[in-house]
Design an enzyme around this catalytic site. Structure first.
Site, mmCIF file in Angstrom:
data_model
loop_
_atom_site.group_PDB
_atom_site.id
_atom_site.type_symbol
_atom_site.label_atom_id
_atom_site.label_comp_id
_atom_site.label_asym_id
_atom_site.label_seq_id
_atom_site.Cartn_x
_atom_site.Cartn_y
_atom_site.Cartn_z
ATOM 1 N N ASN A 91 0.870 -1.176 0.000
ATOM 2 C CA ASN A 91 0.000 0.000 0.000
ATOM 3 C C ASN A 91 0.908 1.228 0.000
ATOM 4 O OD1 ASN A 91 -1.806 2.033 0.477
ATOM 5 N ND2 ASN A 91 -2.288 1.407 2.586
ATOM 6 N N TRP A 92 0.971 1.884 -1.146
ATOM 7 C CA TRP A 92 1.903 3.022 -1.264
ATOM 8 C C TRP A 92 1.329 4.336 -0.764
ATOM 9 C CZ3 TRP A 92 4.463 2.211 -6.786
ATOM 10 C CH2 TRP A 92 5.380 1.153 -6.686
ATOM 11 N N LYS A 93 0.054 4.323 -0.388
ATOM 12 C CA LYS A 93 -0.579 5.546 0.139
ATOM 13 C C LYS A 93 -0.324 6.715 -0.810
ATOM 14 C CE LYS A 93 -0.142 3.388 4.596
ATOM 15 N NZ LYS A 93 -0.137 3.488 6.038
ATOM 16 N N HIS B 127 -9.614 0.761 4.539
ATOM 17 C CA HIS B 127 -8.334 0.998 5.210
ATOM 18 C C HIS B 127 -8.556 1.964 6.380
ATOM 19 C CE1 HIS B 127 -4.306 2.439 6.069
ATOM 20 N NE2 HIS B 127 -3.901 1.285 5.566
ATOM 21 N N GLU C 59 -7.033 4.450 7.448
ATOM 22 C CA GLU C 59 -6.903 5.884 7.148
ATOM 23 C C GLU C 59 -8.158 6.411 6.448
ATOM 24 O OE1 GLU C 59 -3.062 5.557 5.238
ATOM 25 O OE2 GLU C 59 -2.277 4.937 7.176
ATOM 26 N N GLU D 88 -5.496 -5.221 10.417
ATOM 27 C CA GLU D 88 -4.451 -4.228 10.691
ATOM 28 C C GLU D 88 -4.792 -3.474 11.968
ATOM 29 O OE1 GLU D 88 -2.352 -2.805 6.904
ATOM 30 O OE2 GLU D 88 -4.347 -1.926 6.827
ATOM 31 N N GLY E 102 2.096 2.223 10.712
ATOM 32 C CA GLY E 102 2.993 3.373 10.571
ATOM 33 C C GLY E 102 3.669 3.793 11.862
ATOM 34 N N SER F 85 3.256 -2.150 10.309
ATOM 35 C CA SER F 85 4.702 -2.170 10.555
ATOM 36 C C SER F 85 5.383 -3.485 10.172
ATOM 37 C CB SER F 85 5.017 -1.800 12.015
ATOM 38 O OG SER F 85 4.545 -0.489 12.292
ATOM 39 N N GLY G 222 2.837 -1.083 4.282
ATOM 40 C CA GLY G 222 2.886 0.325 3.905
ATOM 41 C C GLY G 222 4.322 0.773 3.707
ATOM 42 N N GLY G 223 4.878 1.407 4.733
ATOM 43 C CA GLY G 223 6.202 2.041 4.641
ATOM 44 C C GLY G 223 7.273 1.198 3.969
HETATM 45 P P1 PGA Z 1 2.713 0.293 7.612
HETATM 46 O O1 PGA Z 1 1.264 0.505 6.924
HETATM 47 O O2 PGA Z 1 3.303 -0.966 7.049
HETATM 48 O O3 PGA Z 1 3.499 1.531 7.204
HETATM 49 O O4 PGA Z 1 2.478 0.213 9.080
HETATM 50 C C1 PGA Z 1 0.396 -0.576 6.741
HETATM 51 C C2 PGA Z 1 -0.888 -0.116 6.094
HETATM 52 O O5 PGA Z 1 -1.303 1.037 6.291
HETATM 53 O O6 PGA Z 1 -1.541 -0.878 5.359
#
Ligand code: PGA
Length: 251
Positions: free
Chosen positions: A8-10, A97, A99, A170, A176, A215, A236-237
């Site tokens: 997930n590149w956001k 998600h 967010e 999640e 994050g 994470s 994500g990251g």
């Molecule tokens: P993260 O994000 O790996 O940076 O914690 C995961 C996600 O939001 O799907």
């Protein structure tokens, strides 16, 4: 079923950066996804085409959309339709998600409408769920996950193609933050999700893939994926870097 390794590149990467990242990723992994794995990348909308074009030269790699609006077209300023995502090369979408839920106010009900709409349209859907730290500390884990899953899956048909629906657990407090859930906590939550899925969908609950997210990094991905009922990861990251993400895909 194959494990799903999802990125997930956001709101990161131009289309040129996205192109370079996935071209480098295929350089590390080869043109075929690692055995028994499927790789999904969810770039920003403007980079989906660049990613899907590189993936067309490989196998087992798919591009997806991070968001969409559940109508074919219309006066929905700022939104994007599934047909548009498809045209760019997306075959999967994310729904729910954390967010989208916390920053953009998406309700369980809207997430359910989106999940059903994308599934009916023939795309693969990763339905994301997870509790906040306060909910966990209040002992509400089961209640929160049940409500998210019941509403999230409410519009789906009884007969499901299990390959096109995955759930990503999640925990919000692990996204994050660098705070990965312990393997004991992951096992407990994934067993719970499996149990709830079995109640909601007696026919398909046992086969749906449950991804862990929050994470995930190259050095913890292998341990996490070895946990019972963990059928992949949503990253994500660490997915923004081709080398790190390739290590996760190979973990
Ligand atoms: P993260 O994000 O790996 O940076 O914690 C995961 C996600 O939001 O799907």
């Amino acid at each position: 079923m194959k494990k799903l390794i999802a990125a997930n590149w956001k709101m990161y990467k131009s289309s040129a950066e996205a192109h370079n990242c996935v071209a480098t990723l295929l350089g590390f992994l080869g043109k075929k996804a690692p055995e028994n794995k499927e790789i999904l990348v969810f770039p920003p909308f403007t980079a989906i085409k660049a990613v899907s074009e590189v993936f067309a030269g490989g196998s087992g790699f798919f591009a997806g959309g991070q968001n969409f609006y559940p109508e074919p077209e219309g006066a929905f300023t700022g939104e994007i339709a599934l047909g548009m995502l498809r045209e760019a090369g997306a075959s999967w979408v994310l729904a729910g998600h954390s967010e989208r839920r916390s920053i953009f106010g998406e309700s369980n009900e809207l997430v359910g409408r989106k999940t059903a709409y994308a599934y009916e349209a023939g795309l693969g859907v990763v339905l994301c769920i997870g509790e906040t730290l306060a909910q966990r500390e209040n002992g509400e884990l089961e209640q929160v996950l049940t409500a998210q899953l019941e509403a999230g899956m409410a519009g789906l048909p009884v007969e499901l193609d299990g390959a096109r629906l995955a759930v990503a657990y999640e925990p919000v407090w692990a996204i994050g933050t660098g705070k990965v859930a312990g393997t004991g906590e992951i096992a407990e939550a994934h067993n719970l999700v499996r149990k709830i899925l079995g109640k909601i969908s007696p026919r398909h609950g046992a086969e749906l893939r449950i991804l862990y997210g929050g994470s995930v990094k190259a050095d913890n991905a292998g341990g996490i994926m070895a946990v019972d009922n963990v059928d992949g990861v949503l990253v994500g990251g660490a997915s923004l870097d081709a080398e790190k993400f390739s290590k996760i895909a190979l973990a």
